[in-house]
Design a protein around this motif. Structure first.
Motif, short mmCIF file in Angstrom:
data_model
loop_
_atom_site.label_atom_id
_atom_site.label_comp_id
_atom_site.label_asym_id
_atom_site.label_seq_id
_atom_site.Cartn_x
_atom_site.Cartn_y
_atom_site.Cartn_z
N VAL A 1 0.73 -1.23 -0.03
CA VAL A 1 -0.02 0.01 -0.10
C VAL A 1 0.73 1.21 0.01
O VAL A 1 1.43 1.47 0.97
CB VAL A 1 -1.04 0.16 1.08
N THR B 1 0.16 5.89 3.39
CA THR B 1 -1.01 5.97 4.08
C THR B 1 -1.19 7.11 4.92
O THR B 1 -1.85 7.32 5.81
CB THR B 1 -0.76 4.80 5.07
N ASP B 2 -0.79 8.50 4.50
CA ASP B 2 -0.54 9.44 5.08
C ASP B 2 -1.33 10.40 3.95
O ASP B 2 -1.07 11.82 4.41
CB ASP B 2 0.62 9.98 5.44
N ASP C 1 -9.04 7.65 5.20
CA ASP C 1 -8.34 6.53 5.83
C ASP C 1 -6.67 6.48 5.48
O ASP C 1 -5.83 5.69 5.77
CB ASP C 1 -8.93 5.13 5.24
N GLY C 2 -6.47 7.60 4.70
CA GLY C 2 -5.05 8.00 4.59
C GLY C 2 -4.25 7.34 3.40
O GLY C 2 -3.14 7.81 2.98
N THR C 3 -5.17 6.79 2.74
CA THR C 3 -4.90 6.05 1.34
C THR C 3 -5.24 6.87 0.11
O THR C 3 -6.56 7.40 0.23
CB THR C 3 -5.10 4.34 1.07
N SER D 1 -10.96 4.39 -1.64
CA SER D 1 -9.71 4.19 -1.46
C SER D 1 -8.94 2.99 -1.51
O SER D 1 -9.56 1.82 -1.59
CB SER D 1 -9.57 4.85 0.12
N ARG E 1 -7.63 1.12 0.66
CA ARG E 1 -7.84 0.48 1.92
C ARG E 1 -9.60 -0.23 1.44
O ARG E 1 -9.66 -1.42 1.68
CB ARG E 1 -8.07 0.94 3.01
N GLU F 1 2.47 -1.67 4.44
CA GLU F 1 2.26 -0.33 4.24
C GLU F 1 3.88 0.06 3.58
O GLU F 1 4.98 -0.58 4.00
CB GLU F 1 2.29 0.57 5.28
N ARG G 1 4.95 6.54 -0.20
CA ARG G 1 4.24 7.34 -1.20
C ARG G 1 5.03 6.83 -2.59
O ARG G 1 6.24 6.93 -2.40
CB ARG G 1 3.97 8.59 -1.05
#
Length: 325
Positions: A205, A208-209, A214-216, A256, A258, A276, A279
Motif C-alpha cells: 500500500v 497511508t498519510d 483512511d489515509g490512502t 480508497s 483500503r 504499508e 508514497r
C-alpha cells in the motif's frame, strides 16, 4: 461491417475493445508490437505486428486493410516508470501517435478514437472536461500532448476525433475469456487478488498519510466492458458527424486503496495480506470524475462499474488462470 484498426489491441483494454467490435459486426485489426501485450489475447481479428514509430510498416498495414477508423490504445502507462524515464514516454506515446496521425492523414483516414487519461488533470479531484491540465508525470503529460496534437490535425487536415479520459479501469469480460495481465503487474485489484490467493506474498500500500478519510489514495473505477462500450459509442458519434469532443469516463464515485482491499477480501472470503510502503512519486491524492458529459452526449452509462462486480469478474478471470501463454 466496418474495418477498425486497433492500436494496442493485444493489451488489456484493446483486446476487450476487439471483442466488442467483433460482437457488433465489425472487423478489428490489431496493430501492436506485443512488447506489453499478448499474442494470445488477439482472438477476434487479425494481428499485424509493428511499432507505432515505424512509418513504413504503418503505411503498409493501412494500405492493406483500408480501415474506416482507428481506435488508438497503444501507449506506455506505468506512472512510476514515467516518472523515472520521461523520455521513453514522450518518445513512445507522443512520437508514436504523431507517426500514426501522419500515416492516417496520408492514407485518407479521418476518424480516430483516442485513449487518454484522467492523469492529464494531475492533483485535482472531480475534474470536468474543461478543467485545466496539470499532469504530475510524463504519462499524463504525453496524453495531454496527443490531445493537443489531435486538435492541430483537425484544423490542418480535417481529422475528426473523440478522446476519452479514463479513470481507473478494472474487471474482465463476462465470459472470463480475456482479462487484465501485466508483466509486471502494477494495478491494485489484480495485485490484491494475487496476494489473497497466495500468488504473491503481500500487496504494498503506497502511502497511508494522504489527506483522505483512511489515509490512502482514492480512485474512480470503471469496468473495462463499460469503457469499451463508450468507444463503440464514440465510433458511432463520429459516424454521425459528431463534433470533435473529449469525455471523462468515470462513475463519479471514489474508493480508497483500503476500501478496495477490504472488498476483495469480502468477495474472496479471505484476508488480503498487505504491507504499508512509502508514497510513490507521481500519485495524486484523489481522482474522481466530476462530469456526466458522456451520458448527455453519448447516452453512456457505467452499468457494470460497481466495485463488487468489477472485482468478481476479475476473480473469475484469475480463477481460469489469469494470464496468457
Amino acid at each position: 461491417m466496418a474495418t477498425i484498426l486497433v492500436t494496442g489491441g493485444a493489451g488489456y483494454i484493446g483486446s476487450h475493445a476487439c471483442k466488442a467490435l467483433k460482437k457488433a459486426g465489425h472487423l478489428p485489426v490489431t496493430y501492436d508490437n506485443v512488447s506489453t501485450g499478448w499474442r494470445d489475447a488477439v482472438r477476434f481479428g487479425p494481428l499485424e505486428e509493428g511499432d507505432l514509430t515505424d512509418r513504413s510498416r504503418l503505411d503498409q498495414v493501412l494500405a492493406e486493410w483500408k480501415p474506416d477508423a482507428v481506435l488508438h490504445f497503444a501507449a506506455l502507462s506505468n506512472v512510476g516508470e514515467a516518472t523515472r524515464k520521461p523520455g521513453l514516454y514522450w518518445r513512445n506515446n507522443v512520437g508514436g501517435s504523431l507517426t500514426l496521425l501522419e500515416a492516417m492523414t496520408a492514407a485518407g483516414i479521418a476518424k480516430i478514437v483516442f485513449s487518454s487519461t484522467c492523469a492529464v488533470y494531475g492533483e485535482c479531484d472531480r475534474p470536468a472536461e474543461t478543467t485545466t491540465f496539470s499532469p504530475l508525470n510524463a504519462y499524463g503529460g504525453s496524453k495531454a500532448a496527443v490531445e493537443r496534437m489531435l486538435a492541430d490535425f483537425r484544423a490542418a487536415h480535417g481529422l475528426r476525433s473523440v478522446s476519452f479520459r479514463y479513470f481507473n479501469v478494472a474487471g474482465a469480460d463476462a465470459e472470463a475469456e480475456i482479462g487484465e495481465a501485466h508483466d509486471p503487474e502494477t494495478h491494485l485489484i489484480p495485485l490484491a487478488i494475487q496476494a489473497a490467493t497466495g500468488r504473491r506474498d503481500a500487496l504494498s500500500v503506497f502511502g497511508t498519510d494522504y489527506d483522505t478519510p483512511d489515509g490512502t489514495c482514492i480512485r474512480d473505477y470503471v469496468h473495462v466492458e463499460d469503457l469499451v462500450d463508450a468507444h463503440l459509442r464514440g465510433l458511432d458519434y463520429l459516424g454521425a458527424d459528431g463534433a470533435e469532443t473529449t469525455f471523462n469516463l468515470g462513475t463519479g464515485r471514489g474508493f480508497s486503496v483500503r476500501e478496495v482491499i477490504c472488498e476483495v477480501g469480502e468477495v474472496l472470503g479471505t484476508a488480503v495480506p498487505h504491507v504499508e510502503a512509502p508514497r510513490r512519486i507521481g500519485d495524486a491524492t484523489a481522482l474522481v470524475s466530476g462530469s456526466d458529459l458522456a451520458l448527455k452526449e453519448l447516452g453512456w452509462r457505467a452499468e457494470r462499474s460497481t466495485l463488487p462486480q468489477m472485482i468478481s469478474s476479475a476473480i473469475a478471470w484469475h480463477q481460469k488462470g489469469g494470464g496468457y501463454s
